[in-house]
Scaffold this motif. Sequence first.
Motif, PDB file in Angstrom:
ATOM      1  N   ALA A 164      -9.505 -10.988   1.023  1.00 57.88           N
ATOM      2  CA  ALA A 164      -9.812 -11.804  -0.155  1.00 57.88           C
ATOM      3  C   ALA A 164     -10.002 -10.917  -1.384  1.00 57.88           C
ATOM      4  CB  ALA A 164     -11.064 -12.638   0.102  1.00 57.88           C
ATOM      5  N   ALA A 165     -10.703  -9.803  -1.199  1.00 55.10           N
ATOM      6  CA  ALA A 165     -10.931  -8.873  -2.313  1.00 55.10           C
ATOM      7  C   ALA A 165      -9.620  -8.243  -2.774  1.00 55.10           C
ATOM      8  CB  ALA A 165     -11.924  -7.794  -1.893  1.00 55.10           C
ATOM      9  N   LEU A 166      -8.780  -7.853  -1.828  1.00 53.87           N
ATOM     10  CA  LEU A 166      -7.496  -7.254  -2.172  1.00 53.87           C
ATOM     11  C   LEU A 166      -6.609  -8.246  -2.927  1.00 53.87           C
ATOM     12  CD1 LEU A 166      -5.303  -5.080  -2.010  1.00 53.87           C
ATOM     13  CD2 LEU A 166      -4.763  -5.892   0.299  1.00 53.87           C
ATOM     14  N   SER A 167      -6.545  -9.482  -2.452  1.00 62.73           N
ATOM     15  CA  SER A 167      -5.727 -10.497  -3.122  1.00 62.73           C
ATOM     16  C   SER A 167      -6.240 -10.791  -4.520  1.00 62.73           C
ATOM     17  CB  SER A 167      -5.705 -11.785  -2.281  1.00 62.73           C
ATOM     18  OG  SER A 167      -5.037 -11.576  -1.061  1.00 62.73           O
ATOM     19  N   ASP A 168      -7.556 -10.895  -4.666  1.00 65.09           N
ATOM     20  CA  ASP A 168      -8.124 -11.169  -5.978  1.00 65.09           C
ATOM     21  C   ASP A 168      -7.830 -10.024  -6.944  1.00 65.09           C
ATOM     22  OD1 ASP A 168      -9.495 -12.905  -7.710  1.00 65.09           O
ATOM     23  OD2 ASP A 168     -11.369 -11.793  -7.444  1.00 65.09           O
ATOM     24  N   TYR A 169      -7.921  -8.784  -6.418  1.00 69.59           N
ATOM     25  CA  TYR A 169      -7.628  -7.635  -7.266  1.00 69.59           C
ATOM     26  C   TYR A 169      -6.176  -7.665  -7.742  1.00 69.59           C
ATOM     27  CZ  TYR A 169      -6.704  -2.892  -8.813  1.00 69.59           C
ATOM     28  OH  TYR A 169      -6.301  -1.807  -9.554  1.00 69.59           O
ATOM     29  N   LEU A 170      -5.260  -7.949  -6.819  1.00 73.14           N
ATOM     30  CA  LEU A 170      -3.843  -7.941  -7.174  1.00 73.14           C
ATOM     31  C   LEU A 170      -3.442  -9.139  -8.030  1.00 73.14           C
ATOM     32  CD1 LEU A 170      -2.256  -6.772  -3.783  1.00 73.14           C
ATOM     33  CD2 LEU A 170      -2.625  -5.415  -5.852  1.00 73.14           C
ATOM     34  N   GLN A 171      -4.056 -10.299  -7.793  1.00 74.99           N
ATOM     35  CA  GLN A 171      -3.659 -11.508  -8.514  1.00 74.99           C
ATOM     36  C   GLN A 171      -4.305 -11.629  -9.896  1.00 74.99           C
ATOM     37  OE1 GLN A 171      -4.126 -14.184  -4.641  1.00 74.99           O
ATOM     38  NE2 GLN A 171      -3.269 -15.380  -6.312  1.00 74.99           N
ATOM     39  N   ARG A 172      -5.587 -11.232 -10.012  1.00 72.88           N
ATOM     40  CA  ARG A 172      -6.301 -11.454 -11.276  1.00 72.88           C
ATOM     41  C   ARG A 172      -6.744 -10.182 -11.977  1.00 72.88           C
ATOM     42  NH1 ARG A 172     -10.854 -14.273 -12.550  1.00 72.88           N
ATOM     43  NH2 ARG A 172     -11.971 -13.288 -10.819  1.00 72.88           N
TER      44      ARG A 172
END
Length: 383
Positions: free
Chosen positions: A236-244
């Motif tokens: 979740a942290a990785l996706s949030d970092y990459l997306q936002r």
Amino acid sequence: MNKVLQTSLPFDAWPERDRSLWQAALRGGAIFEPDGAAAHWAEDTRRQVAKGYGKWLWALQSFGTLAPEVDPAKRVTEDHLRRYVAWLEAQGLASVSIASRVTDLMEAIRVMEPEADLSLLRRLVSTLQQRAQPSRNKAVRIKPPGEIWEACTDEMGRIAADPAPLSMEAASRYRDAFALGFLVWSPIRRRNLAALTLGESLRFEAGRWRVAFGAEATKDKSPLAFALPDEEDYQAALSDYLQRIRPRIMGADDLTRDALPQIRGPLWISTRGKAMTAHALYYAVTRASARLLGAPLNPHLLRDCAASAITTERPDYVLAAARILGHSQLSTTLAHYEQASMLEAGARLQEIVAEIQSRMEQEVPQTLAAPYDPFLLDPWEQD
């Protein structure tokens, strides 16, 4: 401004014989010629050993015993070594630093004159290392990896949950917290951390994010490959970092989840929209840990508890820890693990080591199974 006291002879002032031998040690061989003994060394290692050897030459020069026409190994006498150690002590160097400087000397002689007798230097290095006391208690500074990761997820969660528009300052704090958390789970060296590039060394393949570096990019000149953790909070942290977060720092729009596998470019972005340097990441991680944990933890210090970070829940992951840490021998990984033995996995680790070692022939390259020999390893565990 006070002038800095010089204590190391620069390379261009070395005796001609020493310069010639050092350059030969670093030189890669031609088609039918062998490489120099230090040709495989990383640039940081070359620089460190050269600086340390220059310190030895400066000391001999100050004693009036340099003798430029004498081969380097022949200058290594018991009398010179005693005076050299006393000279280092007089400068106020810590015992650990003194041991390191003499190791510099030994490594320089070893690669410049491969046939030289190093027995005197090896005995001295062994004695100094046994007596060395860290100037700071590292065990006190190490934090349990679970505590570090929890602090990171709390920080990232607060930023993600804030209803206000994402500011550059908040995005930078999220990035730094994620970089700190990244090293908890994947304790690669700082230069490799800075070199992570989406679509190249970091790719989305077969449903997992995977890191892969060729032999030319690692300190031990061995390929390094592993998958990032699949834990829900990490993903979740990785996706949030990459997306936002990363797009915000770059001044771009948010990305959809479907677009993530197609992202290209440096993983870590500065507020100027450029790739962060290894130096910048060092301070970002240190700054984040000081803010979140009340103690500055640099990337190298995190490696001291990295084996525990990987084996807290699954002690049998110790082999993966060895590979990610870039250790050529399992004993080195276990030594790092013991420095963070406050974790609950410590008791369970010993139970599984015997089982792991029984299948070493099948699971681990022969170099990992080899007996520990400090003189066969690069002594510089730098980022």
